[in-house]
Design a protein around this motif. Sequence first.
Motif: not given
Length: 783
Positions: A249-264, A268-277
């Motif tokens: 909860q509240g984590d900042r997450v980096l998706d490195a080499a995210c491609g088309l962004g579907y995983g990011s 974002a939709e499934l976790s309690k992260a604060k921000a996904i980059t």
Amino acid sequence: MVKLTIDKNTSTDYQSQYDGYWKSDGRIGESSGDLARIAEQIVMTCGVGRTLDIGCGEGLLVASLLHRGVDAYGVDVSEIVTARSNQRQPGRFTHGSVLDLPFEDASFQTVVSTDCMEHLAPEDVPRALKEIHRVAARYVFLQLATTLDRDGHWHLTVEGRAWWEAKCFEAGFRKHPAYYKVNSYESLNEDGWQIQIVLEKIPEKANDKYPLSALALERDLHMDMLREVGERSDAHVARYLWAEKFVRQGDRVLDAACGLGYGSYALAELSKAKAITGVDGSEYAIDYAHENFCSITPKLEFFRGYLPECLEKYPDGYFDVIVSFETLEHVENPEALLEEFHRLLSPGGRIVASVPNDWSDETGEDPNPFHLHVYTLDKLRAQIKKRFIPEALVQQIASGCKLTSAWNSWQKMPRKLKSIAIDTDTPPPSEWWLMVGMKDPTLNSLPYRESVYSYSTPPDNLLQFERDYKNPWLVRSMLEFHFRASESGVLRKIAQQVVHLEGAAVSPDKAAALAVLGYQLLENDHAVSTDVEIFINEIDPYVSAPFQTSHLQRFYVSLGYLKARLLKKIGKFNAALPVFHQVANADLSIFSPTLGSKVVDAAFEAGILAVGLKDISAARESWKLGVERAYKLLSCDVKEFVGEIDNPHEFPTIVAVELLDSAARCIKALRITADDSFVPLTRLYELTRDNWKGMLEERSNALQSMETMIRARDEAIAGQARMIEERWSIMQSMEAMIAARDEVIAGYKLEKQPKIKESIIALYSAVIASLRYRFGKVFYRNR
């Protein structure tokens, strides 16, 4: 639910089929259990917004959704059925067809259709999906039969998951981020007789700019796996669902080499992260991600850049989790990239990575032109271990993998996503390896950043980690149950390192580490009494007298409770009893009433020991103390449990429930031991476990037993599949030999050459005998 939606104005005579279906089948709905399951899945994935059930039949699913607070409506082709349903829920049901829905565009947040679409002819399915797309604002939940119905002619479209998904994607939908919560990854190996497909409507601008035809041109380099059918799509998206459990909860997450962004987006939709980059080197990919996902959730941001140079703008410890799937094999210097990931992670932060497992060909190189390195488990594990504490390892297969290091040993295999022992010396075959590493939180030089709870006061003392701990980062990785290291060996390693670093100090940091080690010792059935006694001596400085500082007083209570239980574990009841009493009477005003469950549990345990010593009076005094303390602690200022009422903390209220649950045990014990009780004392232990904690424990044990049974079943099925494959191979060999025999016979005039005839017959008999022997061995081995 058996339902049928039709239209009189199409070439297919649906109305006569509909009437015959209801008359011949005689069913008007599924069981309440099935309805509850479907309704729960809909609410859990699509929320409680305005919902339409297409082909609603008798309206039972609508009723089940209404029961859950969903603003649900139904539409059905039968005027009789909709009129009857409106008598139960007035104004909720409309007469109409899925091929021409009588509703405005985007008038429902969610559109549901269960046991309906398969009754359409295949040529009408696209038109129905177009109508569903028109009236749905965001979500679609489909349940579809994939086999013929009981009578063999009511299901006009009998197709599998792949066919239906392809039609849905053509209509402008993509998979819902929670698709793999409804459909577990390995369950997709086979279509059941009924399937669920959970979809999301693609934003209109994004769908216009990036139709499937545009994606097809980029497919060799990029693919949105939420719009793809089959094993590869399942593998790439399901691993993000697995990664989500390592996001706090509240984590900042980096998706490195995210491609088309579907995983990011899924994170974002499934976790309690604060921000996904998300970051990727492709301008096309970043633009696609922006258009498709950023308009939906403000937690997402994407930027273009090449790893690792593009990450230099972020300060040390900026991210809490870094997800990097299918990346290390693509970069020139994976060691440098991992070093940069280590810099960017906060103490206790996690790297979640995946690599293809030995995709090398006969040259020893990976034939994929975009892969610069060949990875094996040993290579990945060595690189992660060099900088991080390995925390989890998973074997993943989509469709097949190498069985040996030989380039031509690839074999088709079913989907699999299975946890493997981190330090295994005998890894199973795998298509990819997924691994998690934790940045060592004990080697901290960064200022603390509170992200899990967002603020520390109120309550007054409960969350004052930065004030009271030398290294407050330890709380997340070692202490807090829902956020700490998930693997017991990792947890133990961190705790042992803290104890070593703290030396002879008396500190909350060391006390927290001792609590971790002590509970692992308590749960170790093979622990010897001398080890337990040595450990008790180590925690004695924390439990010999109360403290005046809040978090040390916390461990005066929790380590005291642990000491009493350890004494009980080695049979020293007389020594444990006064320690339980000490904890039951401890002052919590210095810390927080949320520690009350330990106090009340100690009072209950003291009572149980007193009963064993045949002192019922003393036992009842302990239980009365437990009840009184529970209600007194709950009468404190509400801020001690919820903090700021406009932005309340969650977990202290859960602890308050546990506090009352512990008090319930004391109350049950008092009733059982009352003078007028008719319950035998022998049932004391049984009946006092009849609380939420006891039931949850029983449920957990039952689930573990069920998982064991499921694994055994899956292994048996896999064995049967291997047996069938071997039998089929033997049968093919037999057919080839028979064909060869027939050719020989045809080439000779056997009636004129009796010796040749006798030789062939003898050879044939020997082959058949050999095959029978092999066939029998296969059966015996796999039965």
